[in-house]
Design an enzyme around this catalytic site. Sequence first.
Site, mmCIF file in Angstrom:
data_model
loop_
_atom_site.group_PDB
_atom_site.id
_atom_site.type_symbol
_atom_site.label_atom_id
_atom_site.label_comp_id
_atom_site.label_asym_id
_atom_site.label_seq_id
_atom_site.Cartn_x
_atom_site.Cartn_y
_atom_site.Cartn_z
ATOM 1 C CD GLU A 40 -86.667 -99.377 16.903
ATOM 2 O OE1 GLU A 40 -86.463 -100.049 18.025
ATOM 3 O OE2 GLU A 40 -86.444 -98.130 16.809
ATOM 4 N NE ARG A 267 -82.448 -109.616 25.739
ATOM 5 C CZ ARG A 267 -82.543 -108.613 24.960
ATOM 6 N NH1 ARG A 267 -83.947 -108.114 25.016
ATOM 7 N NH2 ARG A 267 -81.902 -108.324 23.792
ATOM 8 C CE LYS A 277 -83.149 -104.552 16.870
ATOM 9 N NZ LYS A 277 -84.304 -104.613 16.408
HETATM 10 P P1 ATP Z 1 -82.187 -105.180 20.586
HETATM 11 O O1 ATP Z 1 -81.903 -104.853 21.961
HETATM 12 O O2 ATP Z 1 -80.973 -106.278 19.887
HETATM 13 O O3 ATP Z 1 -82.246 -103.747 19.685
HETATM 14 P P2 ATP Z 1 -84.746 -105.421 20.554
HETATM 15 O O4 ATP Z 1 -85.629 -106.153 21.593
HETATM 16 O O5 ATP Z 1 -84.621 -103.822 20.541
HETATM 17 O O6 ATP Z 1 -83.469 -106.167 20.470
HETATM 18 P P3 ATP Z 1 -86.905 -105.649 18.790
HETATM 19 O O7 ATP Z 1 -86.540 -105.372 16.990
HETATM 20 O O8 ATP Z 1 -87.460 -104.691 19.332
HETATM 21 O O9 ATP Z 1 -85.353 -105.731 19.037
HETATM 22 O O10 ATP Z 1 -87.236 -107.253 18.827
HETATM 23 C C1 ATP Z 1 -88.091 -107.954 18.046
HETATM 24 C C2 ATP Z 1 -88.584 -109.136 18.991
HETATM 25 O O11 ATP Z 1 -87.390 -110.023 19.227
HETATM 26 C C3 ATP Z 1 -89.322 -108.609 20.419
HETATM 27 O O12 ATP Z 1 -90.270 -109.265 20.726
HETATM 28 C C4 ATP Z 1 -87.825 -108.885 21.358
HETATM 29 O O13 ATP Z 1 -88.458 -109.335 22.570
HETATM 30 C C5 ATP Z 1 -87.440 -110.244 20.677
HETATM 31 N N1 ATP Z 1 -85.934 -110.343 20.999
HETATM 32 C C6 ATP Z 1 -84.881 -109.354 20.850
HETATM 33 N N2 ATP Z 1 -83.677 -109.769 21.399
HETATM 34 C C7 ATP Z 1 -83.912 -110.891 21.877
HETATM 35 C C8 ATP Z 1 -83.227 -112.019 22.635
HETATM 36 N N3 ATP Z 1 -81.851 -111.684 22.703
HETATM 37 N N4 ATP Z 1 -83.441 -113.275 22.701
HETATM 38 C C9 ATP Z 1 -84.920 -113.436 22.651
HETATM 39 N N5 ATP Z 1 -85.852 -112.663 21.963
HETATM 40 C C10 ATP Z 1 -85.442 -111.396 21.570
HETATM 41 MG MG MG Z 2 -86.057 -102.406 20.375
#
Ligand code: ATP
Ligand code: MG
Length: 566
Positions: A40, A267, A277
């Site tokens: 995102e 994760r 983020k």
């Molecule tokens: P954040 O919580 O930091 O905003 P998010 O999951 O909302 O992370 P996205 O941009 O939606 O961020 O994530 C893109 C991809 O990265 C998704 O498939 C998510 O599962 C993966 N991802 C995000 N954070 C992690 C993490 N800490 N470890 C492994 N994969 C991750």
């Molecule tokens: Mg997200």
Amino acid sequence: MKESEDILKTESQHFIEQTIEKDISEGKNGGRIHTRFPPEPNGYLHIGHAKAICLDFGMAQKYGGMCNLRFDDTNPTKEDVEYVDAIKEDINWLGFTWEEREYYASDYFGRLFDFAVVLIKRGLAYVDDQRAETISEQKGTTTQPGVLSPYRGRSIEENLTLFYRMNEGEFAEGSRVLRAKIDMASPNMHMRDPIIYRILYTPHHRTGTTWKVYPMYDFAHGQSDYFEGITHSLCTLEFEVHRPLYDWFVDQLMDSDYRPRQIEFNRLNLTYTVMSKRKLLELVKDGVVRGWDDPRMPTLCGLRRRGYTPESIRRFVELIGYTKVEAINDVSLLEYAIREDMNKRAPRVFGVLNPLKVIITNYPEEATEEVELVNNPEDETHGTRMVPFGRELYIEQEDFMENPPHKFFRLAPGQEVRLKGAYIVRCESFKKNENGEITEIYCTYDPETRSGGAQADRKVKGTLHWVSAVHCLDAEVRLYDRLFIDEDPSGHKDIDPREYLNPGSLTVLTGCKVEPSLGNASALDKFQFQRLGYFCVDYDSRPGRLVFNRTVSLKDTWAKVNKEEK
Ligand code: ATP
Ligand code: MG
């Protein structure tokens, strides 16, 4: 030999590789492998995302498939092109490419809207006039079914008209939503008539003001995978409970047998930092750090600025692996990965962080000479360089003690050390200022102890790094410590992680001295400052105003000596 290698290969396969290989062997999807990385664009990527990127792109690479880059841009209030550009830069930097397959969930807004209309027409979605908070209160608990919305029984015609009017901009934000009509008693809370569309008037970074209603992430995600022909939709464990909902949508709307298969993995979490983020954005906004690329941040741009290489990050991800069990990964393993990489690659140089003047009293007044030093003892193809030596030098303040303890093998009155690559010197005396601080050390040198001299092989216990006072360059050096003092700053209920910030996470040293060969170094060039650690040239660095970031210290060989002293 061959056989045991095969066994090793099988054993070291993680569960996702095993699943993919099984799917291929069974001829699923005609043996096609197609993954996607779906960020995102609401912030910069962090090292957690690197774990997902290495898997999504890595699996496609390994099995001759493809990996799409898809921006999940369903929320215009949080998203921005600045983030889109940064995300692309970071993925490329890590060493992966999506070729021409750059997609956006917003590309599918039209199709998603049409699907929502189909759901309404089939009696599977309804407009709810309650506010999101009320809806969430009515959701019930895992042991109690939810309360049916008073609007659940609306006619298809009324729902259709209202949904179109929502998108015409006739209603205020938050006044109405579209919900899927599934099961308010489902044991899975995500199936209890989830919201699938909401009204938002913030212009979208790609579609502008075309839309007044936007799909929820959960309504966009599974269908986007479907539209793109994704075979293996790899994501983190928290999405496991969403999977039945994604499957439900796809089942309602699609008529073929093909289904994207979602597989969840654990994760990446790192000790002594936060990894979301939203929380990272707070640190940036509050000025706790200097920006998204502050070298203390776990963002990919921050790690890059700190001196981490793509290879070291990929290696770290490989070391932690993929499982179904949540854990916190030790940041020292990441530090191990960069040390291992830098040890092989970084040229060795001399830099003095806290300079102390040394005058060699028996060295000819105006003379200078050059000594030859090995650039990397781990790899002789790196060659050697010439470093100027003279009568006045700088050494590290902590390499001299007036009253040294037992086993202090550095400089002290009457003690000898070797200046690395040059001579053995003996400290004869020193000068103090009015505050009692030591300002100059006076030494004599033994001309026979230089390489090629009669005493070249004479051994002394201590070897120090040094720079020539007339030749060296001034530098600023930024030393970093952990951003938080707590191992898991987000892990305390009702306590803001910022309560655990480390006030000493940044130390700026000005007046450092480095050898003249560093004069031409450019941003992100990496070096080992001997005995001090790995350093990287900062973006702020200019000719005449060098700035270095310490990536990581060396394994502290002096720590042992200090312990013994105590
Ligand atoms: P954040 O919580 O930091 O905003 P998010 O999951 O909302 O992370 P996205 O941009 O939606 O961020 O994530 C893109 C991809 O990265 C998704 O498939 C998510 O599962 C993966 N991802 C995000 N954070 C992690 C993490 N800490 N470890 C492994 N994969 C991750
Ligand atoms: Mg997200």
